[in-house]
Each structure stands twice: as C-alpha cells, then as structure tokens.
Design a protein around this motif. Structure first.
Motif, PDB file in Angstrom:
ATOM      1  N   THR A 110     -38.545 -20.246  39.549  1.00  0.00           N
ATOM      2  CA  THR A 110     -38.261 -20.959  38.633  1.00  0.00           C
ATOM      3  C   THR A 110     -36.746 -20.500  38.043  1.00  0.00           C
ATOM      4  O   THR A 110     -36.219 -19.802  38.479  1.00  0.00           O
ATOM      5  CB  THR A 110     -39.186 -20.493  37.342  1.00  0.00           C
ATOM      6  OG1 THR A 110     -39.275 -19.252  37.146  1.00  0.00           O
ATOM      7  CG2 THR A 110     -40.435 -20.858  37.754  1.00  0.00           C
ATOM      8  N   VAL A 111     -36.236 -21.262  36.935  1.00  0.00           N
ATOM      9  CA  VAL A 111     -34.989 -21.011  36.401  1.00  0.00           C
ATOM     10  C   VAL A 111     -35.147 -19.387  35.809  1.00  0.00           C
ATOM     11  O   VAL A 111     -34.019 -18.686  35.987  1.00  0.00           O
ATOM     12  CB  VAL A 111     -34.537 -21.915  35.264  1.00  0.00           C
ATOM     13  CG1 VAL A 111     -33.350 -21.420  34.467  1.00  0.00           C
ATOM     14  CG2 VAL A 111     -34.365 -23.177  35.866  1.00  0.00           C
ATOM     15  N   SER A 112     -36.184 -18.901  35.317  1.00  0.00           N
ATOM     16  CA  SER A 112     -36.243 -17.615  34.814  1.00  0.00           C
ATOM     17  C   SER A 112     -36.243 -16.597  35.979  1.00  0.00           C
ATOM     18  O   SER A 112     -35.431 -15.459  35.849  1.00  0.00           O
ATOM     19  CB  SER A 112     -37.717 -17.261  34.335  1.00  0.00           C
ATOM     20  OG  SER A 112     -37.692 -18.178  33.159  1.00  0.00           O
ATOM     21  N   ASP A 113     -36.709 -16.773  37.150  1.00  0.00           N
ATOM     22  CA  ASP A 113     -36.532 -15.972  38.599  1.00  0.00           C
ATOM     23  C   ASP A 113     -34.994 -15.674  38.797  1.00  0.00           C
ATOM     24  O   ASP A 113     -34.466 -14.470  39.195  1.00  0.00           O
ATOM     25  CB  ASP A 113     -37.275 -16.444  39.557  1.00  0.00           C
ATOM     26  CG  ASP A 113     -38.725 -16.781  39.206  1.00  0.00           C
ATOM     27  OD1 ASP A 113     -39.111 -15.775  38.493  1.00  0.00           O
ATOM     28  OD2 ASP A 113     -39.554 -17.462  39.709  1.00  0.00           O
ATOM     29  N   ILE A 114     -34.329 -16.913  38.806  1.00  0.00           N
ATOM     30  CA  ILE A 114     -32.955 -16.825  39.052  1.00  0.00           C
ATOM     31  C   ILE A 114     -32.187 -15.917  37.863  1.00  0.00           C
ATOM     32  O   ILE A 114     -31.107 -15.299  38.475  1.00  0.00           O
ATOM     33  CB  ILE A 114     -32.609 -18.219  39.224  1.00  0.00           C
ATOM     34  CG1 ILE A 114     -33.088 -18.944  40.230  1.00  0.00           C
ATOM     35  CG2 ILE A 114     -30.819 -18.330  39.666  1.00  0.00           C
ATOM     36  CD1 ILE A 114     -32.684 -20.415  40.422  1.00  0.00           C
ATOM     37  N   ALA A 115     -32.553 -16.345  36.718  1.00  0.00           N
ATOM     38  CA  ALA A 115     -31.793 -15.682  35.604  1.00  0.00           C
ATOM     39  C   ALA A 115     -31.941 -13.965  35.882  1.00  0.00           C
ATOM     40  O   ALA A 115     -31.206 -13.301  35.559  1.00  0.00           O
ATOM     41  CB  ALA A 115     -32.359 -16.139  33.995  1.00  0.00           C
ATOM     42  N   ARG A 116     -33.316 -13.658  35.989  1.00  0.00           N
ATOM     43  CA  ARG A 116     -33.526 -12.091  36.135  1.00  0.00           C
ATOM     44  C   ARG A 116     -32.609 -11.723  37.363  1.00  0.00           C
ATOM     45  O   ARG A 116     -32.034 -10.460  37.280  1.00  0.00           O
ATOM     46  CB  ARG A 116     -34.900 -12.008  36.338  1.00  0.00           C
ATOM     47  CG  ARG A 116     -35.690 -11.966  35.172  1.00  0.00           C
ATOM     48  CD  ARG A 116     -37.180 -11.342  35.401  1.00  0.00           C
ATOM     49  NE  ARG A 116     -38.004 -12.402  36.289  1.00  0.00           N
ATOM     50  CZ  ARG A 116     -38.751 -13.278  35.945  1.00  0.00           C
ATOM     51  NH1 ARG A 116     -38.856 -13.505  34.600  1.00  0.00           N
ATOM     52  NH2 ARG A 116     -39.442 -13.834  36.997  1.00  0.00           N
ATOM     53  N   ALA A 117     -32.684 -12.625  38.540  1.00  0.00           N
ATOM     54  CA  ALA A 117     -31.913 -11.863  39.677  1.00  0.00           C
ATOM     55  C   ALA A 117     -30.418 -12.039  39.429  1.00  0.00           C
ATOM     56  O   ALA A 117     -29.830 -10.810  39.930  1.00  0.00           O
ATOM     57  CB  ALA A 117     -32.486 -12.679  41.003  1.00  0.00           C
ATOM     58  N   ILE A 151     -24.672 -17.336  40.117  1.00  0.00           N
ATOM     59  CA  ILE A 151     -25.827 -18.060  39.975  1.00  0.00           C
ATOM     60  C   ILE A 151     -26.114 -18.926  41.095  1.00  0.00           C
ATOM     61  O   ILE A 151     -27.329 -19.015  41.619  1.00  0.00           O
ATOM     62  CB  ILE A 151     -25.661 -18.964  38.786  1.00  0.00           C
ATOM     63  CG1 ILE A 151     -25.766 -17.963  37.413  1.00  0.00           C
ATOM     64  CG2 ILE A 151     -26.872 -19.892  38.605  1.00  0.00           C
ATOM     65  CD1 ILE A 151     -25.294 -19.070  36.290  1.00  0.00           C
ATOM     66  N   LEU A 152     -25.099 -19.690  41.545  1.00  0.00           N
ATOM     67  CA  LEU A 152     -25.404 -20.678  42.719  1.00  0.00           C
ATOM     68  C   LEU A 152     -25.881 -19.726  44.081  1.00  0.00           C
ATOM     69  O   LEU A 152     -26.813 -20.056  44.884  1.00  0.00           O
ATOM     70  CB  LEU A 152     -24.379 -21.503  43.062  1.00  0.00           C
ATOM     71  CG  LEU A 152     -24.100 -22.678  42.208  1.00  0.00           C
ATOM     72  CD1 LEU A 152     -22.505 -23.107  42.337  1.00  0.00           C
ATOM     73  CD2 LEU A 152     -25.145 -23.427  42.019  1.00  0.00           C
ATOM     74  N   LEU A 165     -32.614 -17.420  47.153  1.00  0.00           N
ATOM     75  CA  LEU A 165     -33.977 -17.146  46.680  1.00  0.00           C
ATOM     76  C   LEU A 165     -34.573 -18.364  47.228  1.00  0.00           C
ATOM     77  O   LEU A 165     -35.977 -18.427  47.405  1.00  0.00           O
ATOM     78  CB  LEU A 165     -34.101 -17.088  45.211  1.00  0.00           C
ATOM     79  CG  LEU A 165     -33.579 -15.839  44.526  1.00  0.00           C
ATOM     80  CD1 LEU A 165     -33.726 -16.027  43.164  1.00  0.00           C
ATOM     81  CD2 LEU A 165     -34.668 -14.608  45.085  1.00  0.00           C
ATOM     82  N   GLY A 166     -33.789 -19.377  47.811  1.00  0.00           N
ATOM     83  CA  GLY A 166     -34.370 -20.486  48.185  1.00  0.00           C
ATOM     84  C   GLY A 166     -34.939 -21.403  47.197  1.00  0.00           C
ATOM     85  O   GLY A 166     -35.864 -22.366  47.355  1.00  0.00           O
ATOM     86  N   TYR A 167     -34.246 -21.457  46.066  1.00  0.00           N
ATOM     87  CA  TYR A 167     -34.570 -22.395  44.869  1.00  0.00           C
ATOM     88  C   TYR A 167     -34.450 -23.909  45.310  1.00  0.00           C
ATOM     89  O   TYR A 167     -33.258 -24.140  45.670  1.00  0.00           O
ATOM     90  CB  TYR A 167     -33.925 -21.809  43.707  1.00  0.00           C
ATOM     91  CG  TYR A 167     -34.078 -22.985  42.345  1.00  0.00           C
ATOM     92  CD1 TYR A 167     -35.173 -22.664  41.765  1.00  0.00           C
ATOM     93  CD2 TYR A 167     -33.325 -23.764  42.320  1.00  0.00           C
ATOM     94  CE1 TYR A 167     -35.425 -23.644  40.502  1.00  0.00           C
ATOM     95  CE2 TYR A 167     -33.372 -24.596  41.136  1.00  0.00           C
ATOM     96  CZ  TYR A 167     -34.655 -24.571  40.503  1.00  0.00           C
ATOM     97  OH  TYR A 167     -34.615 -25.196  39.312  1.00  0.00           O
TER      98      TYR A 167
END
Length: 339
Positions: A7-14, A42-43, A49-51
C-alpha cells in the motif's frame, strides 16, 4: 499463503515521508511541489518494494485510461505488420500511454465484453468493425482511430500504405528493367488472404493501366513442387524474359530456387521482385530486389491521431513528402541488357 498487497502506507514508512507525499508522487501531481530528491527516493522505494498501482483507480482519479487498445483481425502477423505495431507502441509511450494488442477473431462480435473489462483511452481498429461491435464502442464513449490497411467499398482509406501502392512499385520497377511479360505469384495462406487477394486484383488492374499484355497470376499451395511447376509452365509459355512480382520475399526466394532447378538465368531470362525487405532477400543468391515500407512514417501518422483523439499535443508528424514505398534494387532484376 497469499501475501498482503503493498500500500501507499508501506512506501511512506520505508521512504520516511507522509502518505500524502507518496500519493502526490505516484499520481504525478504537478500542482503540488515535491523536491526532486524526495520524488526520486519515493519512486526508488516503490520500485524496490515491487509496488504496482491500480490502473482502475488511476483512471478514476485522472478521468481517463492510459491504455490504447489495438484491435487486430484474424490476420497473419507478418514481420512488417509486427514492426508497425511495435513502432506505434513506442511512439504512444512518449505520451505516457501503453498499447495493449488483442489479436484474432475472439473479440469480434463480443467487443462489449472486452470493453467491460479493459478501460481504454481509445481503440485502434485495422479493419471495419461489425455493426454490433461499433455500437458497443459508441456506447462506451471510447474514441476509435481507424487505421485500415485494406480497401473496403464505400469506406475511406485511412492509412498511406495501400496494397495497390506496393504492387505498383513492383510492377514499375520490372518495367523499368525492360521486362514486358509479367506475372504475379503468391503462396496460399488462409490468414494472409485479406492481403493477397487485393494485391492480385491490383496487379491485373495496374498491368491494364500500364498496357502490359498477357499478364497472369497464380496463388499456389505451400509446396516447392507447385512453385517449380508454375515457373516452368510460365517460362515455357513466354518467348520473352519474364518478370515476376512476388507476394513477399519468401515467395521470391522460392522463385529463385525454381529458376536454378530449371537452369533459368537470373535476371536475363527471369527476374523477380519480392516485398517486405527482409534479410531473406538480402542474403539470397542472387540477392533479391524488394520493396521497403516506410513504417515509421505510417506509425507516426497513427500515433498522432491517437494523441489528438485524447487531447494531447502532437509531438511528431509525418511529412507529406516522405515516400511510403521504396524499391530496393538488387541482382534478381538488374538486367545487363534491356530487350
């Protein structure tokens, strides 16, 4: 065990940023300022993460899809058609779009089912739609870009590359080399018939216009003996050098093989010109004359019409002076003496 989607939250935390900032970057929001360093982090985090974002959600947010749907009939996909499709895909990618090809007869008559599953910015058609498919496209409100490669009675031709243009270039080259006796040869391919039949028709019509007497044609099975027998019959019936217009380079190669079998001198007794400008023609012995299609120009025309249909500013247009067909002259037609 099924993994939980990122999710977007996962990317935000990382990445150590807010969810809103991640959302702005992933949705390419230009009205919100995000530093280049933050955007890049971010990108890169999303990539590592494979988003994968939701195309449906993105289309809902932006009000349009990024998919250009290419609807291909049940045709044999020749190397030249493959190159055209690849070039269209490369060009529309410059507008942030992606091409999705759907080939064969499965969608015909059921386009409404396909459109209900795939959200498209526009649909590119290479042959006229059936009435029910046309109604489905109109109902969906999806723009249609007509890129017809064949002529249909009562319908305008929508591409620069016509089948008669190809045949005329082949015929005119043979006439310029001094061949006054002409024939057209094709190998029967069920999925290639939509193209073969118009070219055979064009061959006879153009020969009539050029006042070529006694022109003949044949569409034979995919059998070397059938080709050999046809060449033998044609040359026995002619007391002049014979010029053969071949459906493609592979057929032209079969002609040169038959000529060698019957000890016919190329190009003095028999000349042949193929089509598609493949390596087969260049590497044959003797090298085979052929016609090259200006596919980049054709693809630019189609891509420009796609861009216009969905409101993009066109980046590249084809010049009206660009030749659409070019003859590549080689030894298979280069007669040392014209008779």
């Amino acid at each position: 065990m099924k993994s939980t989607p990122l999710t977007v939250s996962d990317i935000a935390r990382a990445a150590g940023v807010s969810r809103a900032t991640v959302s702005y970057v992933l949705n390419d929001r230009q009205d919100v300022r995000v530093s280049d360093d933050t955007r890049g982090r971010i990108l890169e985090t999303a990539r590592q993460l494979g988003y994968v974002g939701s195309p449906a959600a993105r289309a809902l947010r932006s009000g349009r899809s990024d998919v250009v749907l290419l609807l291909l009939p049940d045709w044999s996909i020749s190397p030249q058609l493959e190159l055209l499709l690849e070039e269209i895909g490369r060009l529309v990618a410059e507008y942030g779009l992606v091409c999705l090809r759907y080939e064969g007869e499965h969608w015909q008559g059921s386009l409404h089912k396909l459109l209900s599953r795939i959200s498209s910015a526009c649909v590119v058609t290479f042959d006229p739609l059936r009435p029910d498919d046309a109604r489905a496209l109109e109902s969906a409100g999806t723009p249609e870009i007509s890129a017809q490669l064949l002529d249909h009675p009562g319908l305008p031709h929508t591409t620069a590359l016509g089948q008669d243009t190809i045949v005329a270039a082949q015929i005119d080259h043979l006439l310029a080399q001094g061949y006054t006796r002409l024939a057209y040869l094709a190998i029967d391919e069920p999925r290639g018939r939509p193209f073969i039949e118009p070219r055979v028709t064009a061959f006879h019509e153009i020969c009539t216009l050029r006042k070529v007497e006694g022109a003949f044609s044949a569409t034979v099975p995919r059998d070397p003996a059938a080709i050999s027998n046809t060449i033998r019959t044609w040359t026995d019936q002619s007391n002049r050098p014979l010029g053969i217009v071949a459906w493609n380079d592979l057929v032209a190669l079969a002609v040169t093989s038959a000529a060698a079998e019957h000890e016919l001198a190329i190009p003095q007794q028999l000349g042949v010109i193929g089509g598609d400008d493949t390596l087969v023609a260049a590497f044959a012995r003797p090298p085979i004359s052929t016609v090259r299609f200006n596919l980049p120009a054709e693809a630019r025309n189609i891509a420009a019409r796609i861009a216009e249909a969905i409101g993009h500013e066109v980046k590249n247009r084809t010049s009206q002076n660009d030749p659409i067909v070019e003859v590549i002259s080689r030894r298979s037609t280069a007669r040392s003496e014209k008779r």
